[in-house]
Design a protein around this motif. Structure first.
Motif, PDB file in Angstrom:
ATOM      1  N   GLY A  90       0.785  -1.427   0.132  1.00 55.76           N
ATOM      2  CA  GLY A  90      -0.187  -0.253  -0.207  1.00 55.76           C
ATOM      3  C   GLY A  90       1.018   1.124   0.040  1.00 55.76           C
ATOM      4  N   ILE A 362      -2.428   1.575   4.215  1.00 57.46           N
ATOM      5  CA  ILE A 362      -2.965   0.498   3.465  1.00 57.46           C
ATOM      6  C   ILE A 362      -3.707   1.144   2.855  1.00 57.46           C
ATOM      7  CG2 ILE A 362      -4.962  -0.041   5.195  1.00 57.46           C
ATOM      8  CD1 ILE A 362      -4.073  -2.585   4.961  1.00 57.46           C
ATOM      9  N   SER A 364      -4.077   2.330  -0.261  1.00 57.43           N
ATOM     10  CA  SER A 364      -3.714   2.309  -1.319  1.00 57.43           C
ATOM     11  C   SER A 364      -4.467   1.496  -2.311  1.00 57.43           C
ATOM     12  CB  SER A 364      -2.707   3.362  -1.899  1.00 57.43           C
ATOM     13  OG  SER A 364      -2.274   4.449  -1.238  1.00 57.43           O
ATOM     14  N   LEU A 365      -4.100   0.079  -1.564  1.00 56.98           N
ATOM     15  CA  LEU A 365      -4.297  -1.286  -1.958  1.00 56.98           C
ATOM     16  C   LEU A 365      -5.396  -1.724  -1.466  1.00 56.98           C
ATOM     17  CD1 LEU A 365      -2.774  -3.988  -2.969  1.00 56.98           C
ATOM     18  CD2 LEU A 365      -2.337  -4.289  -0.077  1.00 56.98           C
TER      19      LEU A 365
END
Length: 377
Positions: A90, A362, A364-365
């Motif tokens: 991420g 985390i 963005s993931l």
């Protein structure tokens, strides 16, 4: 009450995203990049993001040893490592997204403060490096006791463990950048628009938004709905394993000749602080008032603020005069597992929530996986 023109042209979209934080904006942007001709609307309950994306400490973290040890008591080693890897990926996605911006992402020195009860954690450095070094291509943790005199912490601090893979950023600039990029891509954003209810039908979703000016609900429609409202999600979907967690944060006025540079954690990550220029930003303490802080109400818990000030006086800035500039709170989301919820809730509804206080790392993931899930349908 809608006009004919409004009903025909202004309330129907291909995709609606609930929540304008890191996950919501990134989800909208990723979907729009894949489908530039599709109409995408982001709905935000507040004038500004209501969760924690703009109210956090700006830590880009993968987890301290004490936090990983605590996680290991309730989850398997494989589960703990999976979440750490998600944070790593991420952060890589986020850094790539903002590479040409001025968000000020920096790989900062990161340390965990050790008190008497924590010295045993030194013996766990080798264990965690064995499992994390293949992932990060370097030893993640190392002793840094020699840094104690540099920072001038209180006598209770007996040691330091350095984390070599963490960083920090200006999350206000980050969210400004994501907002600008989303708008430029053609994503619409409506703020001050609280989603009251969602109904799914065979060919579309109905999303009911409370209009304060009219004192009534406005019905929007979409083909797909992405729910990225994190700590507020249970208000719409009662069966989701999610608990809100309110985080208290304060920042000092500028401090002359501040010794502290970097990012710091203690007590299983429940307390965290960093320098922002010549100020100290300090947050946490909800573990002492967990039940009271499981709320979506934005507000100050004076008991926690006093606790943070006491730690500033005794541990972080002993003997240093300081004044508090600002205090605020943000809403995070937790559950029985540390792993975020990324799932297709129904035919037309997808949910990406429960970031566990690690939204910068985390988020963005979660957005990427959420859009991929909708594409695989």
């Amino acid at each position: 009450m809608l006009s004919f023109w409004e009903r025909e042209s202004l309330v129907t979209y291909d995709v609606i995203v609930v929540g304008s934080g890191i996950v919501g904006l990134t989800t909208a942007l990723l979907y729009k990049e894949l489908h530039p001709r599709k109409s995408v609307l982001v709905i935000e309950r507040g004038i500004l993001p209501s969760g924690a994306s703009t109210k956090n400490a700006g830590f880009a973290c993968i987890g301290s040893i004490s936090e990983l040890e605590a996680d290991l008591k309730s989850e398997s080693l494989d589960a703990v490592l999976e979440v750490v890897e998600m944070r790593k990926i991420g952060l890589e996605l986020l850094k790539k997204r903002v590479a040409n911006s001025n968000v000020g992402f920096q790989n900062e020195d990161s340390y965990e403060l050790l008190f008497d009860k924590d010295i045993r954690l030194v013996e766990r450095i080798a264990f965690w490096n064995t499992h994390l070094s293949p992932m990060f291509k370097t030893d993640v943790f190392e002793m840094a006791f020699e840094q104690l005199p540099v920072f001038g912490f209180g006598d209770r601090v007996k040691g330091l463990i350095r984390n070599n893979v963490e960083g920090a950023m200006d999350t206000g600039k980050m969210m400004r950048y994501l907002t600008d990029v989303a708008l430029k891509a053609g994503v619409e954003i409506k703020t001050g628009a609280e989603v009251i209810a969602v109904q799914e039908f065979s060919t579309f979703n109905k999303i009911f938004i409370f209009d304060r000016s009219l004192n009534t609900n406005i019905e929007f429609r979409s083909d797909l709905l992405f729910v990225c409202s994190n700590g507020f999600t249970k208000q719409l979907f009662k069966d989701i394993d999610i608990r809100p967690g309110r985080g208290q944060v304060l920042i000092t006025q500028p401090i002359s000749q501040l010794k502290i540079k970097g990012i710091f954690h203690f007590d299983e990550g429940y307390y965290y602080f960093r320098n922002v220029g010549d100020r100290i930003l300090f947050g946490g303490g909800r573990n002492k008032y967990k039940e009271k802080e499981e709320t979506t109400e934005i507000g100050i818990n004076n008991a926690i603020i006093q606790d943070l000030k006491a730690h500033l006086n005794s541990t972080v800035l002993p003997g240093t005069s300081f004044k508090i500039d600002m205090e605020w709170a943000g809403i995070m989301a937790f559950g029985e597992e540390k792993k975020p919820i990324i799932r297709q809730y129904s035919d037309r509804i997808f949910i990406g929530v429960r970031l566990g206080g690690m939204g910068v790392a985390i988020g963005s993931l979660v957005a990427k996986k959420l859009v991929e899930l909708s594409e695989s349908d």
